[in-house]
Design an enzyme around this catalytic site. Sequence first.
Site, PDB file in Angstrom:
ATOM      1  N   GLU A  75     -87.829 -51.779 -25.859  1.00  0.00           N
ATOM      2  CA  GLU A  75     -87.268 -50.430 -25.987  1.00  0.00           C
ATOM      3  C   GLU A  75     -88.161 -49.518 -26.828  1.00  0.00           C
ATOM      4  OE1 GLU A  75     -83.214 -50.721 -27.316  1.00  0.00           O
ATOM      5  OE2 GLU A  75     -82.543 -51.582 -25.412  1.00  0.00           O
ATOM      6  N   TYR A 128     -46.230 -34.749 -33.422  1.00  0.00           N
ATOM      7  CA  TYR A 128     -45.618 -33.512 -32.927  1.00  0.00           C
ATOM      8  C   TYR A 128     -44.381 -33.846 -32.112  1.00  0.00           C
ATOM      9  CZ  TYR A 128     -45.116 -28.835 -31.025  1.00  0.00           C
ATOM     10  OH  TYR A 128     -44.625 -27.590 -30.704  1.00  0.00           O
ATOM     11  N   HIS A 131     -87.041 -51.775 -35.413  1.00  0.00           N
ATOM     12  CA  HIS A 131     -85.870 -52.635 -35.294  1.00  0.00           C
ATOM     13  C   HIS A 131     -86.274 -54.104 -35.456  1.00  0.00           C
ATOM     14  CE1 HIS A 131     -83.908 -49.065 -33.811  1.00  0.00           C
ATOM     15  NE2 HIS A 131     -82.786 -49.721 -33.560  1.00  0.00           N
ATOM     16  N   HIS A 146     -35.956 -31.481 -17.395  1.00  0.00           N
ATOM     17  CA  HIS A 146     -36.830 -31.216 -18.542  1.00  0.00           C
ATOM     18  C   HIS A 146     -37.439 -29.824 -18.517  1.00  0.00           C
ATOM     19  CE1 HIS A 146     -37.195 -34.965 -20.814  1.00  0.00           C
ATOM     20  NE2 HIS A 146     -37.117 -35.622 -19.676  1.00  0.00           N
TER      21      HIS A 146
END
Length: 433
Positions: free
Chosen positions: A418, A126, A423, A264
Amino acid sequence: MLNRIDLRGSTEDPRRLLPRAALDVSVATEQVRPTVEAVHEHGAAAIREATHRFDRVDLKQLRVPAEAIAAAEAGLDPAVRAALLESIARARKVHLDQRRQEVTTVLSQGGTVTQRWLPVGRVGLYVPGGLAVYPSSVVMNVVPAQAAGVESIAVTSPPQKDTGLPNVNILAACALLGVDEVYAVGGSQAIAMFGYGYTDEEPACAPVDMITGPGNVWVTAAKRLLRGTVGIDAEAGPTEIAILADDSADPRHVAADLISQAEHDPLAASVLVTSSTALVEAVEAELARQVGATKHLQRVTDALTGAQSAIVLVDDLEQGLRVVDAYGAEHLEIQTRDPRAVAERVRNAGAVFVGAWSPVSLGDYCAGSNHVLPTGGCARHSSGLSTQTFLRGVQLIEYSHDALREVADHVMALSDAEDLPAHGAAVKVRFNQ
């Protein structure tokens, strides 16, 4: 003209006391949401309607014809051409040096992790075109994307009322950079266009992976809405300059640089941080003289007298450094004795301009650095636009049978800790044949 904030002797957190432009993006977000959703649902038709409503322009086509881009480049003022080419060359040199190298780390015999850096596939850039037009922003957005290796680059900029096309110098800059996909669309509808694309008009616009480039509050609000659908660089607010100066600074330079950012936008912030009351008086005298001679008198006056701009008095350089780090300016100038040593102590700034001969306006155009920088204190945690903005880190994990066996027990121990036994089972099954 500038407000004064006296922090001498203060032990308070400077962030609570320093000036800042008011920018309520959350309110603007709700105001642009209907436009963004309309573009998502209705494509080019909604973009045309929004452009007519907000810009008072009826677009013949959204994408700029190739012949218009070529004509802009052919008619480019020779001095502007030379300046843009020099800006491109310097920016390209700097941004090519920012590319990252692939690195492979060996963890064990047969166990490696390789860090690769891959460019984003398609970007939408832009370029503002409201109170001022910025061909330099074409350079600052396109060059790092090209340096990163982005294959598909599209640029959009608001249409001018007299032509229905982006500013001619913006088009010419695109031509010099080899960008031929350019759209005459601004505001929140431009961000939505890049985020969602459209297919109800030929040539169609494909959605992008990332949107970068500065804009007004409506552009910023639309970016916030699209974050997650696409990547964005930052939520840029009004531009700002802070100058850390001692009594060695030239008040003419300081005043001129404060004015340059005030030019500006009425919301632009100009902040001087100093312990020298003599410098303050001299700068105020210079401002009175220089502001009266500047072209955009009302805009500059509004910015310098706004709540976001101030002279901040500090006890000494040490407190001055704490103040500018708390402020986290988009642009920070160091105009002191031994400015390089002072600059190297700064932690928070979008870009630091060292010494009397490195003004912010140099960085806007021809320093080789990038002028798309974090605002509103975001420099405390964010970086400016660079080649790295357009690169993604992707890890390649490659382990052999023996390398996996070496850490298998650790993986299974952690998976049990965990309570994720599958896993561990995914590792264990490989050794229980």
